[in-house]
Design a protein around this motif. Structure first.
Motif, mmCIF file in Angstrom:
data_model
loop_
_atom_site.group_PDB
_atom_site.id
_atom_site.type_symbol
_atom_site.label_atom_id
_atom_site.label_comp_id
_atom_site.label_asym_id
_atom_site.label_seq_id
_atom_site.Cartn_x
_atom_site.Cartn_y
_atom_site.Cartn_z
ATOM 1 N N THR A 29 0.990 -1.336 -0.105
ATOM 2 C CA THR A 29 -0.050 -0.189 -0.018
ATOM 3 C C THR A 29 0.992 1.185 0.045
ATOM 4 N N LEU A 30 0.585 2.128 -0.746
ATOM 5 C CA LEU A 30 1.131 3.549 -1.224
ATOM 6 C C LEU A 30 0.162 4.485 -0.528
ATOM 7 N N ARG A 31 0.620 5.171 0.761
ATOM 8 C CA ARG A 31 -0.279 5.748 1.490
ATOM 9 C C ARG A 31 0.289 7.253 1.864
ATOM 10 N N SER A 32 -0.348 8.316 1.456
ATOM 11 C CA SER A 32 -0.022 9.868 1.863
ATOM 12 C C SER A 32 -0.970 10.042 3.081
ATOM 13 N N SER A 33 -0.085 10.153 4.551
ATOM 14 C CA SER A 33 -1.093 10.412 5.481
ATOM 15 C C SER A 33 -2.031 9.341 5.555
ATOM 16 N N THR B 100 -4.521 8.724 3.459
ATOM 17 C CA THR B 100 -4.968 8.571 2.140
ATOM 18 C C THR B 100 -4.345 7.515 1.321
ATOM 19 N N VAL B 101 -5.067 6.321 1.035
ATOM 20 C CA VAL B 101 -4.336 5.537 0.206
ATOM 21 C C VAL B 101 -4.358 5.895 -1.432
ATOM 22 N N LEU B 102 -3.050 5.941 -1.820
ATOM 23 C CA LEU B 102 -2.945 6.500 -3.252
ATOM 24 C C LEU B 102 -2.748 5.371 -4.311
ATOM 25 N N LYS B 103 -2.353 4.131 -3.875
ATOM 26 C CA LYS B 103 -2.168 2.990 -4.631
ATOM 27 C C LYS B 103 -2.207 1.926 -3.919
ATOM 28 N N THR B 104 -2.551 0.856 -4.398
ATOM 29 C CA THR B 104 -2.579 -0.620 -3.813
ATOM 30 C C THR B 104 -1.915 -1.396 -4.903
ATOM 31 N N ILE B 105 -0.956 -2.144 -4.735
ATOM 32 C CA ILE B 105 -0.281 -3.327 -5.631
ATOM 33 C C ILE B 105 -0.512 -4.499 -4.963
ATOM 34 N N ALA B 106 -1.223 -5.472 -5.818
ATOM 35 C CA ALA B 106 -1.631 -6.749 -5.301
ATOM 36 C C ALA B 106 0.013 -7.564 -5.335
ATOM 37 N N LEU B 107 0.162 -8.326 -4.283
ATOM 38 C CA LEU B 107 1.200 -9.144 -4.238
ATOM 39 C C LEU B 107 0.915 -10.632 -4.005
ATOM 40 N N SER B 108 1.105 -11.527 -5.052
ATOM 41 C CA SER B 108 0.829 -12.708 -4.922
ATOM 42 C C SER B 108 2.002 -13.515 -4.919
ATOM 43 N N VAL B 109 1.967 -14.745 -4.087
ATOM 44 C CA VAL B 109 3.231 -15.533 -4.027
ATOM 45 C C VAL B 109 2.734 -16.910 -3.862
ATOM 46 N N GLN B 110 3.285 -17.531 -5.017
ATOM 47 C CA GLN B 110 2.968 -18.922 -5.093
ATOM 48 C C GLN B 110 4.052 -19.944 -4.333
ATOM 49 N N VAL B 111 3.732 -20.549 -3.429
ATOM 50 C CA VAL B 111 4.526 -21.379 -2.547
ATOM 51 C C VAL B 111 4.525 -22.804 -3.011
ATOM 52 N N LEU B 112 5.637 -23.383 -3.376
ATOM 53 C CA LEU B 112 5.529 -24.614 -4.226
ATOM 54 C C LEU B 112 5.615 -25.579 -3.244
ATOM 55 N N SER B 113 5.120 -26.745 -3.681
ATOM 56 C CA SER B 113 5.315 -28.040 -2.797
ATOM 57 C C SER B 113 6.490 -29.008 -2.973
ATOM 58 N N ILE B 114 7.501 -28.070 -3.079
ATOM 59 C CA ILE B 114 8.915 -28.920 -3.157
ATOM 60 C C ILE B 114 9.965 -28.141 -2.081
ATOM 61 N N THR B 115 10.885 -28.700 -1.693
ATOM 62 C CA THR B 115 11.997 -28.183 -0.882
ATOM 63 C C THR B 115 13.377 -28.114 -1.690
ATOM 64 N N LEU B 116 14.101 -27.028 -2.131
ATOM 65 C CA LEU B 116 15.104 -27.172 -2.773
ATOM 66 C C LEU B 116 16.231 -27.792 -1.849
ATOM 67 N N PRO B 117 16.946 -28.545 -2.706
ATOM 68 C CA PRO B 117 18.135 -29.170 -2.246
ATOM 69 C C PRO B 117 19.199 -28.062 -1.897
ATOM 70 N N GLU B 118 20.243 -28.733 -1.028
ATOM 71 C CA GLU B 118 21.231 -27.741 -0.862
ATOM 72 C C GLU B 118 22.126 -27.354 -2.104
ATOM 73 N N PRO B 119 22.863 -26.326 -2.170
ATOM 74 C CA PRO B 119 23.514 -26.068 -3.574
ATOM 75 C C PRO B 119 24.612 -27.102 -3.784
ATOM 76 N N SER B 120 24.813 -27.581 -4.865
ATOM 77 C CA SER B 120 25.816 -28.320 -5.297
ATOM 78 C C SER B 120 27.208 -27.600 -5.288
ATOM 79 N N ILE B 121 27.125 -26.332 -5.313
ATOM 80 C CA ILE B 121 28.533 -25.734 -5.319
ATOM 81 C C ILE B 121 28.614 -24.734 -4.023
ATOM 82 N N LYS B 122 29.913 -24.551 -3.355
ATOM 83 C CA LYS B 122 30.052 -23.759 -2.482
ATOM 84 C C LYS B 122 30.396 -22.103 -2.727
ATOM 85 N N CYS B 123 29.701 -21.408 -2.448
ATOM 86 C CA CYS B 123 29.830 -19.997 -2.912
ATOM 87 C C CYS B 123 30.523 -19.248 -1.873
#
Length: 708
Positions: A528-532, A534-557
């Motif tokens: 939400t973008l608000r001035s005092s 007054t709401v001036l803009k609303t941006i919808a945020l959607s997150v798809q959480v997958l039914s998988i768990t990522l493995p540990e990286p195969s490389i060391k960073c």
């Protein structure tokens, strides 16, 4: 409380003009670096035009000070040069205000926005500026003859207002000169020119200063300025006060919308006899506040009525009041790729194909991921940017996992995507900030990242609220280490209100963390973008959480991470206290860099503490990339002790650094590599392809920057 209730001014016409004889005028701003610039060209009858002089409000890329007294020079081989030698040309915009006629010996006794010795005069609250501009403008310059023969040049000073005196001071000899100024009325406009001549021997220069005194001066403080983002007051949201020393009440005006400018007429005594404010779409309230006298009972030059710690002062009262009206700004949002080679600058043109009010993210439990959007408003507005919880049925991802940061553009040395640090100052979107005002930026070229601006400047806000210039000229060698006491700097702990300039882009970065164990599904929420209120803009945020768990990286960073642990820490890449070191390790870990190098020497008493902090804050930290000790003449006992110490903190592999970017294909160095192997360690090093291939049979890990 005011002696009378607030009065809502019902004003006819396009401007509000107040005739008064006030010895003090006070302008409040939320941002102390926003010092008003004098004499912007705003159509005033006694302001020059662009055709008449570079003064007159036209922004000179090289010298941002735009005061009366602009200089030009004629004569073969004769040029002006700025005092610091950074700029030379046939004209020079005027210099700074002076609090007396002799700037070379001046102190800080005057009261102006900026006194001649460079000090900013503001009130005890640090936000209100006392407007008593003096009647002398000063320009320092070097006049030079680049030819091999003596030359005579004519110097012209263009003065938009009534001039009472002009003096020339020789900064080399420290004496006043009497060059014989000639007054010439210009053929257009109301600009008076004063000329004088100088004769310069071959290949010589002369350091001078000219002082122009005015019997009557009109000055304009501009509050918004598209050419210089940090020149003018952009965020004045409270008040202007004005009063006379003999007055028992102080007048003040409160605004629901920042005015574009205020123009003041000043007499020879320094009193403001009239000021004019344009009327925008907001409301203006007028009031009066009783005050016994404008005295100075506290230390310094600050009147009691401006001391916010004194009960009954105008600062104490008005800082608690803000005239608020609903904003009518229209905000356009662009959902842009978070990772891109296309730099988004304050005035970049963004394709309309990115216009959107919806952001979609996909992630798995435990993952950190990112997104980004840009906002642009048709009116300047102060915004709160807030993320909500993300909901999927009875499951929730807390808003605390939606980390919002402002992306700050500032001047940096490099601009190319493929080369490193060409000299220059290029506008670069680089910092992620909670407080966008932590860094203030001066300059122009707000839509070009491939053009250098030699006068671009960066200022950082200290804990005191003061700003300090952190720009430097030319290339730097070595490492700069600044103590925290010299530069106490902290970003805010949460996202602050954003002053969004009209038609300027502001990019916002989203770091989303999906907590481990979050059930799969589509989670929705809003930004939400608000001035005092007054709401001036609303941006919808959607997150798809997958039914998988990522493995540990195969490389060391890893990364070249240079800090050593110290008690005090510093503002640098080299020395960190525990708080700094811990915060940076956590940030590295969130970005997948779980094995940064270590520059702490094995013999350093802090090594165990460093290893402990790494074990606590880095996920699956088990490799020590040691740069605090190289393979050169390392002994078996040193190596054995290091490996033993590291193993106590979960390290299973210890790498010792080789000879940086040098050939290691010698009998001596090969023996040193073998000694590390014999002791149970490994060897890593930065190498070119040729260097690496020559020792590929013995070196365990190569850090390469070219094609292998």
């Amino acid at each position: 409380m005011p002696a009378t209730p607030f009065e809502l001014l019902d004003i006819e016409g396009s401007t509000l003009t107040i005739d008064t004889n006030c010895s003090k005028l006070v302008i409040f701003t939320d941002d102390k670096v926003m010092i008003p610039s004098f004499n912007e060209h705003l159509g005033s009858s006694n302001r020059v035009t662009a055709a008449e002089t570079p003064c007159g409000g036209i922004k000179n890329t090289y010298v941002p000070d735009m005061f009366p007294g602009t200089l030009s020079i004629s004569g073969d081989g004769c040029y002006f040069q700025s005092i610091d030698g950074s700029y030379a040309d046939k004209y020079l915009s005027a210099g700074q205000l002076s609090e007396n006629d002799d700037i070379i010996t001046s102190g800080s006794t005057g009261c102006a926005f900026k006194t001649a010795d460079g000090k900013t005069f503001c009130t005890m609250d640090g936000k209100s500026f006392l407007v008593t501009p003096v009647n002398t403008m000063v320009s320092k310059f070097i006049v030079q003859n680049i030819l091999d023969s003596t030359q005579t040049c004519t110097i012209t000073i263009r003065c938009p207002d009534s001039v009472s005196s002009i003096n020339l001071y020789n900064l080399d000899t420290c004496v006043y000169e009497s060059p014989g100024f000639t007054n010439v009325q210009q053929t257009t406009g109301t600009v008076n020119s004063y000329t004088f001549t100088q004769t310069l021997p071959a290949r010589s220069s002369k350091k001078m200063q000219v002082m122009v005194g005015y019997s009557n001066l009109t000055h304009t403080f501009k509050f918004t300025d598209d050419a210089f983002m940090a020149t003018g007051l952009h965020n004045m949201e409270a008040w202007i006060g004005y009063y006379d020393t003999s007055d028992t009440e102080i007048n003040f005006l409160l605004f629901t919308q920042t005015p574009e400018y205020i123009t003041c007429v000043q007499d020879s005594s320094g009193n403001v006899t009239q000021f004019t404010i344009p009327i925008g779409s907001g409301a203006i309230y007028k009031g009066r506040l009783p005050h016994s006298a404008v005295t100075r009972t506290t230390s310094g030059d600050i009147p009691d009525c401006l001391n916010s710690s004194i009960v009954g002062s105008i600062s104490k009262f008005l800082l608690g009041f803000k005239a608020i009206s609903p904003s009518t700004a229209t905000i356009t949002s662009y959902v842009v790729p978070a990772i891109s080679d296309d730099k988004i600058l304050p005035k970049s043109t963004i394709s309309s194909s990115y216009i959107s009010s919806s952001i979609s993210i996909r992630a798995s439990p435990g993952e950190y991921t990112c997104a980004s959007f840009v906002i642009n408003a048709d009116k300047s507005v102060n915004l709160s940017v807030l993320a909500s919880d993300l909901i999927c049925g009875s499951n929730t991802i807390s808003a605390s996992n939606v980390d919002l940061k402002y992306i700050k553009c500032w001047w940096q040395a490099g601009n190319s995507k493929k080369s490193t640090h060409p000299l220059g100052r290029f506008l670069t979107p680089e910092l992620l900030l909670n407080d966008d005002s932590l860094i203030q930026v001066w300059g122009d070229l707000w839509n070009r990242d491939d053009v250098t601006n030699p006068q671009g400047r960066n200022f950082i806000k200290l804990n005191t609220g003061e700003y300090t210039d952190i720009s430097s000229n030319g290339s730097l060698s070595g490492t700069t280490i600044t103590t925290i006491s010299e530069m106490p700097v902290y970003d805010a702990s949460y996202l602050q209100i954003l002053n969004l300039r009209q038609s300027y882009n502001k990019q916002v970065w989203i770091t989303l963390h999906v907590p481990t164990g979050t059930p799969a599904g589509t989670y929705t929420g809003t930004i939400t973008l608000r001035s005092s209120f007054t709401v001036l803009k609303t941006i919808a945020l959607s997150v798809q959480v997958l039914s998988i768990t990522l493995p540990e990286p195969s490389i060391k960073c890893g990364i070249y991470y240079r800090p050593k642990l110290t008690t005090d820490g510093s503002i640098s890449s080299e020395q960190k206290n525990v708080q700094q070191y811990t915060a940076e390790l956590q940030d590295l870990d969130r970005h997948g860099v779980t094995n940064p190098t270590c520059y702490t020497a094995p013999s350093d008493s802090t090594l165990s503490q460093v290893l402990s902090l790494r074990q606590q804050n880095l996920t699956n930290y088990n490799i020590m990339y040691m740069l605090g000790r190289t393979i050169k003449n390392i002994t078996a006992s040193e190596l054995s002790s290091l490996i033993s110490t590291c193993s106590t903190y979960g390290v299973t592999s210890v790498y010792i650094y080789g000879y940086d970017e040098e050939s290691m294909d010698t009998t001596e160095i090969r023996a040193q590599i073998q000694a590390v192997h014999d002791g149970g360690g490994y060897v890593f090093c930065a190498q070119s392809p040729t260097q690496a291939l020559a020792v590929k049979d013995v070196v365990d890990l190569v850090i390469g920057s070219s094609s292998f």
